[in-house]
Design an enzyme around this catalytic site. Structure first.
Site, mmCIF file in Angstrom:
data_model
loop_
_atom_site.group_PDB
_atom_site.id
_atom_site.type_symbol
_atom_site.label_atom_id
_atom_site.label_comp_id
_atom_site.label_asym_id
_atom_site.label_seq_id
_atom_site.Cartn_x
_atom_site.Cartn_y
_atom_site.Cartn_z
ATOM 1 N N GLU A 66 0.907 -1.183 0.128
ATOM 2 C CA GLU A 66 0.043 0.125 0.017
ATOM 3 C C GLU A 66 0.992 1.314 -0.009
ATOM 4 O O GLU A 66 0.498 2.079 -0.719
ATOM 5 C CB GLU A 66 -0.925 -0.036 1.228
ATOM 6 C CG GLU A 66 -2.045 -0.893 1.219
ATOM 7 C CD GLU A 66 -2.852 -1.307 2.236
ATOM 8 O OE1 GLU A 66 -2.259 -1.930 3.102
ATOM 9 O OE2 GLU A 66 -4.085 -1.031 2.226
ATOM 10 N N GLU A 93 -4.164 -9.233 3.708
ATOM 11 C CA GLU A 93 -4.827 -8.707 5.214
ATOM 12 C C GLU A 93 -6.126 -9.632 5.287
ATOM 13 O O GLU A 93 -6.449 -9.928 6.443
ATOM 14 C CB GLU A 93 -5.439 -7.429 4.784
ATOM 15 C CG GLU A 93 -4.172 -6.372 5.139
ATOM 16 C CD GLU A 93 -3.535 -5.885 3.874
ATOM 17 O OE1 GLU A 93 -3.725 -6.564 2.623
ATOM 18 O OE2 GLU A 93 -2.945 -4.971 3.746
HETATM 19 C C1 LIG Z 1 -2.846 -1.770 7.225
HETATM 20 C C2 LIG Z 1 -2.587 -2.694 6.490
HETATM 21 O O1 LIG Z 1 -3.439 -2.867 5.174
HETATM 22 C C3 LIG Z 1 -2.428 -3.979 7.360
HETATM 23 C C4 LIG Z 1 -1.495 -4.965 7.075
HETATM 24 O O2 LIG Z 1 -0.370 -4.703 6.302
HETATM 25 S S1 LIG Z 1 -1.603 -6.580 7.776
HETATM 26 C C5 LIG Z 1 0.019 -7.217 7.597
HETATM 27 C C6 LIG Z 1 0.051 -7.915 6.137
HETATM 28 N N1 LIG Z 1 0.925 -8.786 5.905
HETATM 29 C C7 LIG Z 1 1.042 -10.131 5.982
HETATM 30 O O3 LIG Z 1 -0.048 -10.781 6.111
HETATM 31 C C8 LIG Z 1 2.229 -10.755 5.983
HETATM 32 C C9 LIG Z 1 2.486 -11.642 7.228
HETATM 33 N N2 LIG Z 1 3.550 -12.258 7.122
HETATM 34 C C10 LIG Z 1 3.822 -13.362 6.339
HETATM 35 O O4 LIG Z 1 3.051 -13.731 5.704
HETATM 36 C C11 LIG Z 1 5.104 -13.981 6.721
HETATM 37 O O5 LIG Z 1 5.595 -13.576 7.854
HETATM 38 C C12 LIG Z 1 6.064 -13.389 5.835
HETATM 39 C C13 LIG Z 1 5.800 -14.112 3.942
HETATM 40 C C14 LIG Z 1 6.297 -11.848 5.633
HETATM 41 C C15 LIG Z 1 7.484 -14.019 5.935
HETATM 42 O O6 LIG Z 1 7.528 -15.219 6.062
HETATM 43 P P1 LIG Z 1 8.933 -16.335 6.675
HETATM 44 O O7 LIG Z 1 10.301 -15.694 6.006
HETATM 45 O O8 LIG Z 1 8.408 -17.616 6.528
HETATM 46 O O9 LIG Z 1 9.111 -15.771 8.205
HETATM 47 P P2 LIG Z 1 8.098 -15.655 9.271
HETATM 48 O O10 LIG Z 1 8.574 -16.965 10.188
HETATM 49 O O11 LIG Z 1 6.664 -16.122 8.801
HETATM 50 O O12 LIG Z 1 8.337 -14.563 10.011
HETATM 51 C C16 LIG Z 1 9.446 -13.906 10.749
HETATM 52 C C17 LIG Z 1 9.408 -13.108 11.491
HETATM 53 O O13 LIG Z 1 8.503 -11.970 11.117
HETATM 54 C C18 LIG Z 1 7.327 -11.797 11.845
HETATM 55 N N3 LIG Z 1 6.456 -11.035 11.088
HETATM 56 C C19 LIG Z 1 6.171 -11.459 9.735
HETATM 57 N N4 LIG Z 1 5.258 -10.427 9.235
HETATM 58 C C20 LIG Z 1 4.967 -9.724 10.322
HETATM 59 C C21 LIG Z 1 4.243 -8.369 10.260
HETATM 60 N N5 LIG Z 1 3.499 -7.913 9.263
HETATM 61 N N6 LIG Z 1 4.161 -7.751 11.330
HETATM 62 C C22 LIG Z 1 4.587 -8.042 12.716
HETATM 63 N N7 LIG Z 1 5.834 -9.214 12.427
HETATM 64 C C23 LIG Z 1 5.561 -9.887 11.409
HETATM 65 C C24 LIG Z 1 7.047 -12.987 12.144
HETATM 66 O O14 LIG Z 1 6.160 -12.949 13.373
HETATM 67 C C25 LIG Z 1 8.190 -13.641 12.656
HETATM 68 O O15 LIG Z 1 8.342 -13.409 13.887
HETATM 69 P P3 LIG Z 1 9.396 -14.381 14.897
HETATM 70 O O16 LIG Z 1 10.761 -14.513 14.250
HETATM 71 O O17 LIG Z 1 9.510 -13.613 16.270
HETATM 72 O O18 LIG Z 1 8.659 -15.622 15.120
#
Ligand SMILES: C[C@H](O)CC(=O)SCCNC(=O)CCNC(=O)[C@H](O)C(C)(C)COP(=O)(O)OP(=O)(O)OC[C@H]1O[C@@H](n2cnc3c(N)ncnc32)[C@H](O)[C@@H]1OP(=O)(O)O
Length: 725
Positions: A115, A135
């Site tokens: 975004e 999301e």
């Molecule tokens: C206002 C907006 O519209 C709202 C948003 O943006 S909501 C967030 C949207 N983003 C997501 O849903 C992505 C969520 N994250 C993921 O899918 C996966 O973590 C990823 C694809 C980014 C990375 O995957 P991968 O490399 O396997 O690592 P993964 O183990 O999942 O994550 C590594 C660390 O980052 C953290 N992390 C990943 N994404 C995060 C996020 N968006 N916020 C906070 N922490 C996050 C995980 O909790 C993990 O923490 P830890 O080591 O303490 O357990």
């Protein structure tokens, strides 16, 4: 802190490079947002800055808004913890600024990260970049303008597909659909982005504000049709995902009333949907899955994983061939051992069939299939076992057979070789009783179909070495499973927690409740299928083999009936031969089997759990409770005995292994939304009426008495899993 996470460097060309740096995924934490605003303010003020390039450090742009804040909102109910930045940062500070911004993107660009880039005036990306708005998988909707800008950049249909299916795309597709302006090599990324930004500033490239674009939006009537079709589809396929309809509401507002009005509606809807039970459950599941990678005394003691290159799988049946498939698919060499050439050929055919199934779905090419198959070797003896790094035994659940196999492989395999069993039920100490290699023995419990189901339940005894646990966890991740570490007991964490599931369904059936109604109610609750259809699909072989094992391990709290034996005797083997509780014909939906009624009557007569012939009368809610409260009760015992290190491990295992609905957050999370006191009181009533199957466990009783959630730690349960086992 904010300053450390967002850096700005101004070049002699007049371009300010603003870099987000918040490892591991550059999540947009509050401090990052504050930092971005500070840097933009400074860049706008400085006369030597003509344009801005926004980028992320560590090879990725950003994994999105910081999901920990969602967790805080759920704990406190305070939505004001969410930064109200959709207008302030993305419109006022970036999009409507007096100097242009170009996003320089590599790696992950998800959620709020994408975004942010869409509020910039152009996006330059490396080929590996991955773009998505996931999301909805967290039960919310995009909240930084994604519902408005994505349709304006890529068109309505594509935007809806990306948001509603949480589908991410690569740079090439991004370029084709208009999300990305240019793809360049990582070495040239900043150079191209800087000159692009300067060209926008000097007017030789267009200065485009995505929010104001309309050229990619369909006419109002076509847009309404697309939105209507998407709503119908979402209603049909995802009745338990309210966020889909809400996302479409936000998109629709922007199309009808303009992008700015759409942003306001998006923020309002976001602040409502974040508080729903779906969002709470899905955010919990997100963190529950990540928590499984942290295992006390294993992942925190500086061990390095050993490289596992070659694995022997013993047994080419359903499980063995599925395990072999998942291993070779992920580059691990496999020796598949069977006892004769006919069975071996059957096993290899099964692996090939699994791969062909993936080809039909489009997830595997012919080339890849052939390459993958070259990693598989069949064997009728143990000669190849001398050079394997791990053995996974996957034969039928017969204790003497497993014992003799472990006895043999201990002698043949190299000293470092991990000796794993895929048993779903049998105590590992019994399997390894006749060996001296107790430290190398571990459970690798896959779920059927093993090449598809994402859970790997790793079972360790008090003697399994931390290195062996770490190595299997690492292999689990390589083969794209979520490994959950559990302690050793009959049924381990998943099958033990869920043995009352099938039995409670049988109990209700023997109380006179219609089996097809039970299946319908449980499917509506959110399970992928009802318990009887599941029994048909799994077949009765394993169920009958493990029945005496559960009965002897959990005396007084199992439910015994003859129904499955009667079915097998009558030639009803479940889906495998097309006849079970249902009748199966390829190409049509399963139909109720009229023949089953006679067998049920006979089984009810033999079991006699009610003295009258009259069936009990239950509501749909009572069906759910009578089936799942015994499951919750067993989960309490599993937590109490420290078979799992934390309650959330059962949650994620129940979702990934048993298909418990993710939108309910897992068994324990769901139980805590119902309340320990209520569950206890209902089990007490059924215990009085029907006996020990429903007797509440001491753990549940204590939580209920104290009014505590089941997931709350107690003083006796504060030690780690490894310390106990
Ligand atoms: C206002 C907006 O519209 C709202 C948003 O943006 S909501 C967030 C949207 N983003 C997501 O849903 C992505 C969520 N994250 C993921 O899918 C996966 O973590 C990823 C694809 C980014 C990375 O995957 P991968 O490399 O396997 O690592 P993964 O183990 O999942 O994550 C590594 C660390 O980052 C953290 N992390 C990943 N994404 C995060 C996020 N968006 N916020 C906070 N922490 C996050 C995980 O909790 C993990 O923490 P830890 O080591 O303490 O357990």
């Amino acid at each position: 802190m904010a300053r450390e996470r967002v850096a700005m460097e101004v070049g002699s060309d007049g371009v300010a490079i603003i870099t987000i740096s918040n490892p591991p995924v550059n999540a947009l934490a509050t401090s990052v947002i504050v930092g971005l605003k500070e840097k933009y303010k400074e860049a706008m003020k400085r006369s030597d800055v003509k344009a801005i390039v926004l980028t992320g450090g560590g090879g990725k742009f950003s994994g999105g808004f910081d999901i920990n804040v969602f967790m805080e909102v759920h704990k406190t109910g305070n939505v004001s913890l969410l930064p109200d930045e959709s207008i302030d940062l993305l419109v006022n500070t970036i999009e409507d600024a007096s100097k242009p911004s170009v996003a320089a993107i590599q790696g992950l660009t998800l959620g709020g990260g994408l975004e942010l880039t869409m509020s910039c005036h152009a996006r330059i990306s490396t080929p590996d970049a991955q773009f998505g708005l996931p999301e909805l998988t967290l039960g919310v909707i995009p909240g930084f303008g994604g519902t408005q800008r994505l349709p304006r950049l890529v068109g309505l249909s594509k935007a809806i597909e990306m948001m509603l299916l949480s589908k991410s795309i690569r740079a090439k597709e991004g370029k084709e659909c208009g999300l990305v302006d240019a793809i360049v090599s990582p070495e040239n990324l900043l150079m191209v982005a800087r000159s692009w930004a300067l060209e926008i500033a000097n007017g030789s490239k267009p200065w485009i504000s995505s929010l104001k674009r309309t050229d990619k939006l369909a006419s109002l009537s076509v847009a309404h049709k697309i939105l209507h079709a998407s709503r119908q589809q979402a209603k049909k396929t995802s009745p338990n995902m309210p966020q889909k309809q809400v996302c479409l509401d936000a998109i629709e507002e922007g199309i009808v009333s303009g992008g700015y009005a759409g942003l306001l509606k998006e923020t309002r809807l976001f602040n409502e949907i974040i508080l729903t039970s779906t969002a709470r459950s899905l955010v919990h599941a997100f963190f529950a899955e990540r928590a499984t990678s942290k295992v006390a005394n294993v992942t925190d003691v500086g061990l390095k994983p050993t490289n596992i290159r070659k694995v022997a799988v013993i047994g080419g049946g359903l499980m063995g061939s599925g395990i072999a498939t998942t291993l070779i698919l992920n580059g691990v060499h496999v020796v598949l051992k069977e006892i004769d050439s006919a069975l071996l050929q059957r096993g290899i055919n099964s692996v090939t069939g699994n791969l062909e199934g993936l080809m039909k779905k489009g997830s595997l090419t012919l080339d890849k299939k052939n390459k993958v198959l070259s990693h598989l070797k069949g064997a009728l003896d143990y000669s190849d076992f001398k050079e394997v790094d791990m053995v996974i035994e996957a034969v039928i659940e017969k204790i003497p057979l497993k014992q003799s196999i472990f006895n043999e492989i201990e002698k043949i395999c190299p000293q470092h070789c991990i000796l794993a069993t895929n048993t779903s039920t049998i105590d590992l100490n019994i399997i390894g009783e006749k060996t001296k290699s107790q430290d190398r023995i571990i459970g690798a419990h896959f779920f059927s179909p093993a090449h598809i189901m994402p859970l790997l339940e790793i079972v360790c005894t008090e003697k399994t070495s931390p290195q062996v646990i770490l190595d299997l966890m690492t292999l689990g991740r390589i083969i794209k499973k979520v490994p959950v570490i559990v302690g050793n007991c009959t049924g381990f964490a998943v099958n033990r927690t869920f043995f009352p599931y099938g039995q409670a369904a049988q109990f209700l059936l023997h109380l006179g409740v219609d089996l097809y109604r039970i299946d319908r109610v449980i499917s509506t609750f959110g399970m992928p299928m009802g318990p009887f259809q599941l029994q048909d699909v799994a077949g009765f072989g394993v169920a009958l083999a493990v029945k005496p094992i559960f009965s002897s391990a959990f005396k007084g709290r199992t439910f015994e009936s003859d129904l499955q034996e009667l079915m097998v005797q009558s030639g009803l083997n479940g889906k495998a031969n097309g006849k079970g509780y249902y009748l199966y014909q390829s190409g049509s939906k399963p139909k109720p089997n009229p023949f089953i009624e006679t067998l049920i009557e006979e089984s009810r007569r033999r079991t006699r759990i009610i003295s009258t012939e009259k069936p009990i009368s239950v509501t749909d809610q009572e069906i759910v409770e009578m089936i799942f409260f015994p499951v919750v009760n067993e989960a309490c015992r599993v937590m109490d005995e420290r078979v799992v290190a934390r309650a959330s491990d059962i949650d994620i295992a129940s979702i990934l292994g048993m298909g418990f609905p993710k939108f309910r957050g897992g068994v324990v999370f769901w139980a805590d939304t119902v309340g320990s006191s209520y569950i206890y009181s209902k089990l007490k009533v059924w215990e009085d009426a029907y006996g020990g199957f429903f007797t509440p466990s001491p753990y549940l009783e204590e939580k209920a008495r104290k009014g505590l959630p089941l997931s709350s730690e107690t003083s006796s349960s504060s030690q780690s899993l490894r310390a106990r086992i």
